[in-house]
Design an enzyme around this catalytic site. Structure first.
Site, PDB file in Angstrom:
ATOM      1  N   HIS B 126       6.239  35.247  -0.297  1.00 40.60           N
ATOM      2  CA  HIS B 126       7.173  35.566   0.777  1.00 40.60           C
ATOM      3  C   HIS B 126       6.591  35.002   2.074  1.00 40.60           C
ATOM      4  CE1 HIS B 126       9.263  38.234   3.673  1.00 40.60           C
ATOM      5  NE2 HIS B 126      10.123  38.499   2.716  1.00 40.60           N
ATOM      6  N   ASP B 203       0.075  41.356  -2.417  1.00 43.38           N
ATOM      7  CA  ASP B 203       1.271  41.840  -1.735  1.00 43.38           C
ATOM      8  C   ASP B 203       2.058  42.705  -2.730  1.00 43.38           C
ATOM      9  OD1 ASP B 203       3.904  42.116  -0.875  1.00 43.38           O
ATOM     10  OD2 ASP B 203       4.114  40.034  -0.212  1.00 43.38           O
ATOM     11  N   GLN B 206       7.046  44.309  -3.703  1.00 48.23           N
ATOM     12  CA  GLN B 206       8.032  44.380  -4.781  1.00 48.23           C
ATOM     13  C   GLN B 206       7.480  45.036  -6.039  1.00 48.23           C
ATOM     14  OE1 GLN B 206      11.101  43.849  -4.297  1.00 48.23           O
ATOM     15  NE2 GLN B 206      11.066  42.671  -2.405  1.00 48.23           N
ATOM     16  N   LYS B 229      11.338  49.848   0.964  1.00 42.72           N
ATOM     17  CA  LYS B 229      11.700  49.321  -0.360  1.00 42.72           C
ATOM     18  C   LYS B 229      11.381  50.329  -1.461  1.00 42.72           C
ATOM     19  CE  LYS B 229      10.542  44.620   1.135  1.00 42.72           C
ATOM     20  NZ  LYS B 229      11.746  43.798   1.248  1.00 42.72           N
ATOM     21  N   CYS B 368      13.480  34.430   2.094  1.00 45.65           N
ATOM     22  CA  CYS B 368      12.187  34.295   2.786  1.00 45.65           C
ATOM     23  C   CYS B 368      11.133  33.634   1.909  1.00 45.65           C
ATOM     24  CB  CYS B 368      11.675  35.639   3.295  1.00 45.65           C
ATOM     25  SG  CYS B 368      12.723  36.383   4.533  1.00 45.65           S
TER      26      CYS B 368
HETATM   27  C1  PLP Z   1       7.194  40.020  -1.769  1.00 45.07           C
HETATM   28  C2  PLP Z   1       7.454  40.496  -0.377  1.00 45.07           C
HETATM   29  N1  PLP Z   1       6.463  40.492   0.523  1.00 45.07           N
HETATM   30  C3  PLP Z   1       6.653  40.918   1.778  1.00 45.07           C
HETATM   31  C4  PLP Z   1       7.867  41.358   2.232  1.00 45.07           C
HETATM   32  C5  PLP Z   1       8.016  41.797   3.641  1.00 45.07           C
HETATM   33  O1  PLP Z   1       8.251  43.164   3.730  1.00 45.07           O
HETATM   34  P1  PLP Z   1       8.601  43.836   5.118  1.00 45.07           P
HETATM   35  O2  PLP Z   1       9.736  43.046   5.690  1.00 45.07           O
HETATM   36  O3  PLP Z   1       8.989  45.222   4.765  1.00 45.07           O
HETATM   37  O4  PLP Z   1       7.392  43.768   5.975  1.00 45.07           O
HETATM   38  C6  PLP Z   1       8.931  41.371   1.336  1.00 45.07           C
HETATM   39  C7  PLP Z   1      10.273  41.802   1.780  1.00 45.07           C
HETATM   40  O5  PLP Z   1      11.292  41.261   1.399  1.00 45.07           O
HETATM   41  C8  PLP Z   1       8.723  40.932   0.010  1.00 45.07           C
HETATM   42  O6  PLP Z   1       9.730  40.932  -0.878  1.00 45.07           O
END
Ligand code: PLP
Lengths: 147, 410
Positions: B126, B203, B206, B229, B368
């Site tokens: 992401h 990370d 998900q 999430k 993203c």
């Molecule tokens: C794999 C992953 N990492 C990071 C993020 C970023 O999360 P946040 O926008 O809650 O900081 C997301 C959100 O879509 C994600 O799917």
């Protein structure tokens, strides 16, 4: 004596579209119509399908080109990789193309509200449409300045 | 198998928003990977906190401050237990996954990465696990190596190992891909990365919503996830870090709460973990409500959620797979909660627009993950992502919707 308020050609076209949409049922049907407009839209000259003609602010890619006809009217052509977007471009072309530059620059696009498009479109699509309208009006201004 | 474990209608009844209509149709919400909805118990925790308990924490002598502090810290303990951390000193409340990664980049990264160093990321990251490192790399002059993917959306293991042979200082990868649904073998790659001498950041944005995560078992050095999430509120998330690493890191932001004592004459000292990293008044209601979201997930059972979502994913692949010209992106053997696809000759944005007319909420675009979409040579995909509350019937509706929209758009 009769007093005529000559509606501009742009306003007449908008009213016409309004009537068309009024006859349609739900939004699926309206989208079906927009899609058909997209499919029917004249292809953009490949030479005009260049990055310079891309409109910023759309999730799909939209190319818009403008040139002046023999009587000074502005003629728009457009394309998009998304068919609904292309249909929306076709709708805008129906309203604004082939009109005097000054009318385009000063056009009030009331039909977008009246057919519910402004409220119905998702924010990203609505932003895209606004960018398209802005660019078309900008062309109007540019051609006005050229005279 | 899941139906006996899992009464999805009883679950749905706990989510008020799911009874909404969209465009005159019952809402079928397939965008939980972007943000999940909240059960009534979570909504109640938040409003009860604001109505009955609210006060600033860690500083007052009065009863409300005491109660709010206890609730906030109790929530930290729930998070600790939920992800299997050793101590609450390792659990930092942050704004979300993005915020957590930036914290690590700006503290650990700034003190440990320099010119001549390299780090390893993957093609499926992401933007929030790419851009903070790119920003830092511009300043500190280290290199970024990218692990590419196999056809099915799994990591190219050979390439991963080749990058590890370069002795990277950091390996940062997502546990579960938000665009493809791939579940990476975090434990395996953590072990190999450690063997190569790297620090490991995973990370978990998900994964925590879908899988039971145990940071000790995975042995990761840093792990982060977002409250919104995981059936909790926005604006709150968690950064887990191993205590020794967090201890050695300089503070991130300065201000109240994060200090030991402040003096113009004798210099300023910092608070102990985890407060050293929590400057200013935190998102108190968010922290407390996140605890309630974790309670909710545990009451339902994370294993049951995993199994239910697995069934949904399988069903979606089967139903959508019958549609002419439909192609899946991400067909890894181990997937969680995400089905990404395109239909031949149809722009994802058009498909998403028509599905919305049918009350079906999907996400379209690059999710993203632009580097991934560029590599795949596509503008984006249509993504249906699942939560505990989705049903097999909704997936049938999705498949019918995609078929109908596709025939209109062709
Ligand atoms: C794999 C992953 N990492 C990071 C993020 C970023 O999360 P946040 O926008 O809650 O900081 C997301 C959100 O879509 C994600 O799917």
């Amino acid at each position: 004596m009769y007093l005529y308020f000559m509606a501009s050609v742009i306003d007449q076209r908008q009213e016409h579209i309004e009537d068309e949409f009024a006859k349609m049922g739900d939004w699926m049907e309206k989208y079906e119509y927009i899609i058909s407009l997209g499919k029917e839209l004249d292809a953009l000259d490949p030479a005009d399908k260049v990055d310079d003609n891309l409109i910023k602010g759309c999730q799909s890619r939209v190319w818009l080109n403008a040139k002046q006809g023999i009587n000074g009217e502005v003629i728009f052509t457009a394309d998009s990789d998304a068919i609904i977007t292309k249909g929306l471009a076709a709708l805008m072309i129906r309203v604004l193309s082939n009109a005097p530059a000054s009318d385009i620059a000063s056009a009030k696009l009331f039909f977008l509200d009246r057919i519910g498009l402004n409220t119905h479109l998702s924010p990203t699509r609505s932003n895209g449409l606004q960018s398209m309208v802005k660019q078309m009006k900008l062309y109007g201004l540019v051609f006005m300045a050229k005279g | 198998m899941t139906s006996s474990l899992f009464d999805v209608q009883a679950i749905r009844a706990q989510f008020p928003i799911l009874s909404r209509e969209v465009n005159g149709k019952p809402l079928a919400y397939f965008d939980s990977a972007a943000s999940a909805h909240k059960p009534q118990s979570v909504i109640d925790t938040q409003s009860r906190y604001l109505a009955e308990t609210h006060s600033n924490i860690h500083r007052g002598v009065h009863a409300l401050a005491q109660e709010a502090t206890e609730a906030y810290e109790a929530s930290r303990e729930k998070v600790r237990a939920h992800i299997g951390a050793e101590s609450t000193r390792e659990i930092l409340f942050v704004g979300g996954t993005t915020d957590g990664i930036n914290l690590v980049a700006q503290t650990w990264g700034r003190t440990n990465l320099g010119s001549g160093d390299c780090i390893v990321l993957t093609r499926m990251e992401h933007h929030s696990n790419i851009v903070p490192w790119q920003m830092l790399a511009l300043e500190m002059g280290f290199d970024i190596h990218v692990v590419e993917l196999n056809e099915d959306g799994t990591l190219d293991a050979e390439m991963f190992d080749a990058h590890l042979a370069r002795k990277p200082k950091l390996v940062a990868f997502t546990h579960v891909s938000n665009a493809l649904g791939t579940v990476n073998d975090a434990k395996y790659w953590t072990e190999r990365s450690h063997a190569a001498g790297a620090t490991v950041l995973v990370d978990g944005a998900q994964s925590v919503p879908h899988l039971q995560v145990d940071v000790k078992d995975l042995d990761v050095d840093f792990y982060m996830f977002s409250g919104h999430k995981t059936y909790g509120p926005t604006g709150i998330g968690v950064l887990y870090g191993k205590e020794a690493l967090l201890d050695a890191m300089p503070p991130y932001r300065g201000g109240g709460e994060m200090i030991g004592s402040v003096s113009f004459e004798n210099g300023t000292t910092y608070n102990e973990l985890p407060y050293k990293f929590e400057a200013g008044t935190p998102h108190i209601s968010g922290g407390i409500t996140l605890g309630s979201a974790i309670d909710w997930m545990n009451a339902v059972g994370v294993a049951a959620i995993t199994a239910h979502e697995h069934e949904l994913t399988q069903h979606a692949h089967a139903q959508l797979g019958d549609i002419e010209g439909l192609r899946f992106y991400g067909t890894a053997p181990c997937k969680a909660g995400v089905v990404s696809f395109l239909v031949d000759g149809i722009h994802p944005y058009d498909l998403g627009t028509l599905l919305d007319q049918l009350g079906i909420a999907v996400r379209t675009g690059h999710h993203c993950t632009e580097p991934l979409m560029d590599k795949l040579g596509i503008p984006g995909t249509v993504r249906a992502s699942f939560g505990a509350y989705n049903t097999l019937d909704e997936i049938d509706r999705l498949a019918e919707g995609v078929a109908r929209a596709s025939s209109m758009l062709r």
